[in-house]
Scaffold this motif. Structure first.
Motif, PDB file in Angstrom:
ATOM      1  N   ILE A 293       0.836  -1.200   0.000  1.00  0.00           N
ATOM      2  CA  ILE A 293       0.000   0.000   0.000  1.00  0.00           C
ATOM      3  C   ILE A 293       0.875   1.255   0.000  1.00  0.00           C
ATOM      4  CG2 ILE A 293      -1.649   1.323   1.383  1.00  0.00           C
ATOM      5  CD1 ILE A 293      -2.855  -1.333   2.293  1.00  0.00           C
ATOM      6  N   GLN A 296       2.488   1.794  -3.421  1.00  0.00           N
ATOM      7  CA  GLN A 296       1.561   2.366  -4.395  1.00  0.00           C
ATOM      8  C   GLN A 296       1.356   3.854  -4.164  1.00  0.00           C
ATOM      9  OE1 GLN A 296      -2.020   0.048  -4.156  1.00  0.00           O
ATOM     10  NE2 GLN A 296      -1.347  -1.411  -5.707  1.00  0.00           N
ATOM     11  N   ALA A 297       1.298   4.262  -2.905  1.00  0.00           N
ATOM     12  CA  ALA A 297       1.067   5.677  -2.607  1.00  0.00           C
ATOM     13  C   ALA A 297       2.337   6.513  -2.733  1.00  0.00           C
ATOM     14  CB  ALA A 297       0.481   5.828  -1.198  1.00  0.00           C
ATOM     15  N   ALA A 321       2.626  -4.717  -6.414  1.00  0.00           N
ATOM     16  CA  ALA A 321       1.815  -3.512  -6.233  1.00  0.00           C
ATOM     17  C   ALA A 321       1.159  -3.076  -7.530  1.00  0.00           C
ATOM     18  CB  ALA A 321       2.674  -2.379  -5.674  1.00  0.00           C
ATOM     19  N   PRO A 326      -5.226  -0.746  -5.226  1.00  0.00           N
ATOM     20  CA  PRO A 326      -5.178  -0.229  -3.845  1.00  0.00           C
ATOM     21  C   PRO A 326      -6.403  -0.601  -3.023  1.00  0.00           C
ATOM     22  CG  PRO A 326      -5.565   1.543  -5.425  1.00  0.00           C
ATOM     23  CD  PRO A 326      -5.229   0.332  -6.230  1.00  0.00           C
ATOM     24  N   LEU A 329      -5.985  -4.191  -1.954  1.00  0.00           N
ATOM     25  CA  LEU A 329      -4.990  -4.315  -0.890  1.00  0.00           C
ATOM     26  C   LEU A 329      -5.554  -3.842   0.449  1.00  0.00           C
ATOM     27  CD1 LEU A 329      -1.704  -3.128  -2.655  1.00  0.00           C
ATOM     28  CD2 LEU A 329      -2.232  -5.421  -1.840  1.00  0.00           C
ATOM     29  N   ALA A 330      -6.304  -2.756   0.412  1.00  0.00           N
ATOM     30  CA  ALA A 330      -6.907  -2.270   1.661  1.00  0.00           C
ATOM     31  C   ALA A 330      -7.882  -3.296   2.232  1.00  0.00           C
ATOM     32  CB  ALA A 330      -7.623  -0.942   1.410  1.00  0.00           C
TER      33      ALA A 330
END
Length: 650
Positions: A293, A296-297, A321, A326, A329-330
């Motif tokens: 995560i 990705q951010a 990733a 996202p 993943l969350a």
């Protein structure tokens, strides 16, 4: 000697990662602004007691008070990390000496002047374990201490220290070290010990230490003690620390990215065969989701020190990733986190881990299409509506009702396909009626077939000839049909659709239960009258409803009732529409055929209809006083009463 004792800092400059504490203390010592009581708080192993010793060493140095002790005088040597201690510096472990008798003894000793040094320093470790009576015994001397006395309280829970004591101290909070700072400390220790480690070992050591310098050096000391030669290998560190192999984590994440259930459960089997703890594997998997995560951010998270991993592992993580979104993943992180709570103290942790993996393989609830389908399914289940396949393509066709079995003898004509709004259908049947005045009610289906838009070109030219008939026909025959049917002028033009950006008839049908709830909040009587109403079309800024019962359709069209429905639409859909209610298609056809043989309305029938209407409204009022009764059952009862009244009239 243990590494955490061997590399214990001796000055404030050697304390790593606590600059927010060491710099203000150094400035205060240089300026001579010394307080009589200090409170050092923070997690375990982050340097509180070591900093308290450095403070005592700096205060009693022959060149002090100074932030840089000389290290040569007797006081500095006695208070060094390897020194034996000093007579004027007392360390008290409050966990075993926190009673009132211990604090009274300490208070009595505090009044004596220092024997060799400038100050008498009392370091009270684990200060939160001192009893309330013990703090009360120290309160007076902490408030008004002698000039030579200094207290240093060290605790992991400052909120448990007596507020009157805490308010007399200078509070300095210590923190855990960041991974990048901890890596620098570990590499410095390894260089001093002349030991090499594999690249994947350092992340394991740092993660096992949890940000505490003392715990991290203890873990590193264990690895160095068990190594042969001058190198620590990854497999040896993996076995000693009990961490999950990175390859197993990669296999699990790759299986989730590919939605491969067999590969995922195969990775779980490998974890169990390797002897790893299922809960530890779940925790390491959650750490991997966190790293993905963050990657990705923050694409440069590795260079910033936010994600700590070897180069080859970082490449695999970047690839993972890119393959997993996202939102997914969350959701994975939330499911695993919930599973970790369930696995605490479980007797079958492997079973719970497999259940968590099964949840991960379920379709994501955040998917837009699946969420919409689920909402539609809930609405259809609530209304118990079944849409036939031949009517799915006709937006304007009336939906079948749950109470259709009450009117088995009536057949609703199908509206033509090109006409988007059903109000045009009764107007189109009016020009056809004069062509066959004596036609019985059974000819209503052929009328709907005669206006089908797909006949051959030859028949379509025939109705064009008698086109002027609708203008001249009402002069000769009676006009009962025109009284129960809308005006024929707008029949050739299609009804106006909804304004762009506003919901159409299909959207209103899907949200109709919500509209009914809003109406019920305002008037249960109107809600009962709407039990048999359906959404027919959206004509510009007007919502056209259809009701099977003529008296109730008339009542719903009244201004005061239409305003209630209008306000409900505004709350549910955010639109400001007018509301018009018409009689259902089957009702209109029956009224047309029954009124054709008579030239004037029957007064007895009109009186019966008015009486029927009053009884329905009275029944609705009784329903309003009994809120627990199902409105659909009441509407069904009203319809049955209506059928009985019509049989009597006939």
């Amino acid at each position: 000697m243990a590494l955490y004792r061997k590399y214990r800092p001796a000055t404030f400059a050697e304390v790593v990662g606590q600059e927010h504490v060491t710099e203000p203390l150094s400035t205060a010592l240089s300026a001579g602004r010394i307080n009589h009581a200090y409170l050092f708080s923070g997690p375990r192993g982050c340097g509180k007691t070591s900093s308290a010793r450095i403070l005592a060493r700096s205060l009693n140095c022959e060149q002090g008070p100074t932030p840089s002790p000389c290290g040569v005088c007797d006081s500095c040597q006695a208070l060094a990390p390897t020194g034996g201690g000093h007579l004027d510096v007392t360390e008290l472990d409050a966990a075993s000496h926190g009673g009132v008798d211990d604090t009274r003894e300490l208070r009595d000793r505090a009044f004596y002047a220092p024997a060799q040094s400038r100050y008498r320093v009392f370091i009270i470790d684990e200060a939160h374990t001192v009893s309330k009576e013990g703090f009360n015994a120290l309160l007076k001397i902490v408030e008004e201490p002698p000039e030579h006395l200094i207290f240093v309280f060290a605790t992991t829970e400052p909120e448990k220290v007596l507020p009157t004591i805490r308010s007399r101290t200078h509070h300095y909070p210590f923190r855990l070290l960041a991974p990048r700072t901890m890596r620098g400390l570990v590499e410095k220790v390894l260089a001093s010990e002349d030991v090499e480690v594999d690249d994947a070992v350092l992340p394991l050591v740092i993660r096992a230490g949890g940000g505490s310098p003392r715990d991290t050096l203890s873990v590193l000391d264990q690895l160095l003690a068990g190594t042969d030669g001058h190198r620590v290998h990854y497999q040896r560190a993996l076995a000693l620390l009990g961490a999950t192999d990175i390859a197993l984590i990669d296999d699990a994440v790759d299986a989730l990215a590919a939605d491969d259930a067999a590969a995922l459960f195969g990775a779980i089997e490998s974890v169990i065969d390797a002897g790893h703890d299922p809960r530890r594997f779940a925790g390491d998997l959650l750490e991997r989701f966190r790293d993905l995560i963050v990657l990705q951010a923050v694409p440069d998270a590795a260079s910033r020190g936010v994600v700590d991993a070897p180069g080859d592992v970082l490449e695999r993580m970047r690839d993972q990733a890119e393959r997993v979104g996202p939102a997914t993943l969350a959701r994975y992180a939330e499911v695993v986190h919930a599973g970790l709570g369930e696995m605490r103290g479980a007797t079958a942790p492997r079973l719970l881990l497999e259940v968590v993996c099964a949840r991960l393989l379920l379709p994501s609830a955040s998917d837009t299409e699946s969420a919409l389908l689920h909402r539609i399914e809930r609405i259809e289940t609530r209304l118990d509506i079944s849409i036939p396949a031949d009517e799915a393509a006709v937006v304007s066709a009336p939906r079948p009702s749950r109470r259709q079995y009450v009117r088995k003898a009536r057949v609703s004509p199908v509206e033509p396909g090109p006409a988007p709004a059903p109000p045009a259908e009764p107007a189109e049947t009016a020009p056809v009626a004069p062509s066959g005045p004596p036609a019985p009610a059974s000819e209503s289906p052929p009328e709907s077939e005669s206006i089908d838009p797909t006949p051959p070109p030859a028949p379509t030219a025939a109705p064009a000839a008698p086109a002027p008939q609708p203008h001249t026909a009402p002069a000769a025959p009676p006009t009962p049909v025109a009284q129960s049917v809308p005006a024929p002028e707008p029949a050739p033009a299609p009804a106006a659709g909804p304004t762009p950006g506003e919901p159409d008839a299909t959207a209103v049908r899907s949200m109709w239960p919500t509209v009914r709830d809003k109406v019920r909040e305002r008037s249960r009587t109107i809600d009962v009258m709407m039990a048999g109403a359906i959404v027919r079309a959206v004509d510009g800024d007007t919502l056209v409803l259809a009701h099977e019962t003529a008296p109730l359709a008339k009542r719903l069209s009244e201004q005061r009732n239409a305003d209630v429905i209008r306000e409900a639409l505004k709350d549910a859909l955010g639109v400001n529409w007018r509301v018009r209610c018409e009689i259902g298609a089957g009702e209109a056809a029956a009224a047309t055929t029954s009124a054709a043989p008579t030239a004037e309305p029957n007064p007895a029938v009109a009186d019966a209809q008015r009486a029927e209407e009053d009884s329905m409204i009275a029944e609705a009022g009784r329903v309003e006083s009994a809120p627990r009764r199902d409105p659909e059952e009441v509407a069904l009862e009203l319809l049955q009463n209506e059928l009985g009244a019509r049989r009597i009239d006939s």
